[in-house]
Enzyme design. Structure first.
Site, PDB file in Angstrom:
ATOM      1  N   TYR A   1       0.949  -0.943   0.253  1.00  0.00           N
ATOM      2  CA  TYR A   1       0.203   0.097   0.180  1.00  0.00           C
ATOM      3  C   TYR A   1       1.062   1.520  -0.340  1.00  0.00           C
ATOM      4  O   TYR A   1       0.616   2.901  -0.281  1.00  0.00           O
ATOM      5  CB  TYR A   1      -0.903   0.537   1.428  1.00  0.00           C
ATOM      6  CG  TYR A   1      -1.705   0.849   1.708  1.00  0.00           C
ATOM      7  CD1 TYR A   1      -3.163   1.372   0.516  1.00  0.00           C
ATOM      8  CD2 TYR A   1      -1.736   2.139   2.127  1.00  0.00           C
ATOM      9  CE1 TYR A   1      -4.282   1.720   0.896  1.00  0.00           C
ATOM     10  CE2 TYR A   1      -2.508   3.477   2.651  1.00  0.00           C
ATOM     11  CZ  TYR A   1      -3.628   3.053   2.824  1.00  0.00           C
ATOM     12  OH  TYR A   1      -4.718   4.342   1.974  1.00  0.00           O
TER      13      TYR A   1
ATOM     14  N   LYS B   1       1.394   4.279  -2.461  1.00  0.00           N
ATOM     15  CA  LYS B   1       0.645   5.680  -2.316  1.00  0.00           C
ATOM     16  C   LYS B   1       1.950   6.621  -2.618  1.00  0.00           C
ATOM     17  O   LYS B   1       2.346   7.890  -2.937  1.00  0.00           O
ATOM     18  CB  LYS B   1       0.266   5.439  -0.682  1.00  0.00           C
ATOM     19  CG  LYS B   1      -0.680   5.135  -0.709  1.00  0.00           C
ATOM     20  CD  LYS B   1      -2.206   5.545  -1.214  1.00  0.00           C
ATOM     21  CE  LYS B   1      -3.149   5.041  -0.964  1.00  0.00           C
ATOM     22  NZ  LYS B   1      -4.086   5.948  -2.204  1.00  0.00           N
TER      23      LYS B   1
END
Length: 295
Positions: A170, A174
């Site tokens: 993640y 990001k």
């Protein structure tokens, strides 16, 4: 008069959580909204058109304009259909809010190939595909002498920019989105397009185990609706902000400083390993002022 009167916006992942709040506020400010949501679980599994349609019905009941779209934003053809939905339904595209995301948290030593690939695909590829399709439309519009004054708002995360254990997939996605934002701004500004990113903190399906609703009746800083006003502002036609990334939580909007050179060692010849063993260790002690709000 709304701040977004006459603007047409696509919002991905808008069936629930922060994306839903974006869609409702954009519509209340006068925008025509394409509510995109595949309707999957928080891990990306499954599909359900109901959440997107419910948001559309809520917007229409309040007098706004909206249409649902269930295309897969990680697919090139799906992303193109998403852009075309805005053009077919409302005749223009002014704002793209890339918001959709999933979680497959796991420490690096335990993470599977599929858990890595799924998160990178939904977040990073899921930003790139709609952004590329929208950028191509805006480039053509610019060449044709039209000025839609396009605005893109991407969704990054402090899990990438500050780091967070168990979110290597993640966080990597990001951080990539933050970098994509910077580069997209450099490339698209010639077409009159502004590209920014936010890192939101709010209570959603992805964070409800960490951010619990307060019971004192006061200002709920973790309410996802707190994020949307700044996103709507970034989507207005005359907003001057471009190429920036922000941390948004409650009533606070923080501006990130991108990667910056803050210290160095230098010599007038090629370094030897022995010289570096003597001089480089002090770089391990250079303090970082990250400005983490909750630190």
């Amino acid at each position: 008069m709304g701040a977004l009167d006459g603007r047409v916006a696509i919002i991905t992942g808008a069936g629930r959580g922060i994306g839903r709040e974006h869609a409702l506020l954009f519509a209340s400010e006068g925008a025509a909204v394409v509510v995109n949501d595949l309707g999957g679980g928080q891990d990306g599994s499954g599909a359900d058109a109901t959440p997107a349609q419910q948001v559309v019905e809520e917007i229409r009941a309040a007098g706004g304009q909206a249409v649902a779209n269930g295309d897969d934003i990680t697919d090139a053809e799906g992303a193109q259909r998403l852009i075309q939905t805005a053009l077919d339904e409302f005749g223009e595209l002014n704002v793209l809010v890339n918001n959709a995301g999933i979680l497959r948290d796991r420490t690096l030593v335990n993470m599977s190939d599929e858990e890595w690939d799924a998160v990178i695909r939904v977040h990073l590829r899921g930003h790139f595909m709609p952004l590329r399709a929208a950028a191509r439309y805006w480039k053509d519009a610019h060449k044709a002498g039209r000025a839609p004054r396009g605005s893109v708002i991407n969704t990054a995360s402090t899990s990438g920019l500050f780091g967070n254990i168990g979110q290597g997939n993640y966080g990597a996605a990001k951080s990539g989105i933050a970098s994509l934002t910077t580069i997209a701004q450099l490339e698209l500004e010639r077409f009159g397009v502004r590209v920014n990113a936010i890192c939101p903190t709010a209570r959603t399906r992805l964070t409800e185990n960490v951010l619990v609703a307060g019971k004192d009746g006061g200002f709920d800083a973790d309410d996802p609706a707190n994020i949307s006003p700044f996103v709507a502002y970034l989507g207005t036609a005359d907003c001057p902000i471009a190429g920036r990334t922000f941390y948004v939580h409650g009533g606070a909007v923080h501006l990130f400083q991108p990667w910056a050179l803050i210290d160095k060692i230098e010599t007038d010849h090629r370094w030897t390993v022995e010289e570096l063993q003597k001089e480089a260790p002090r770089l391990a002690e250079t303090p970082f002022n990250l400005g983490i709000p909750w630190a």
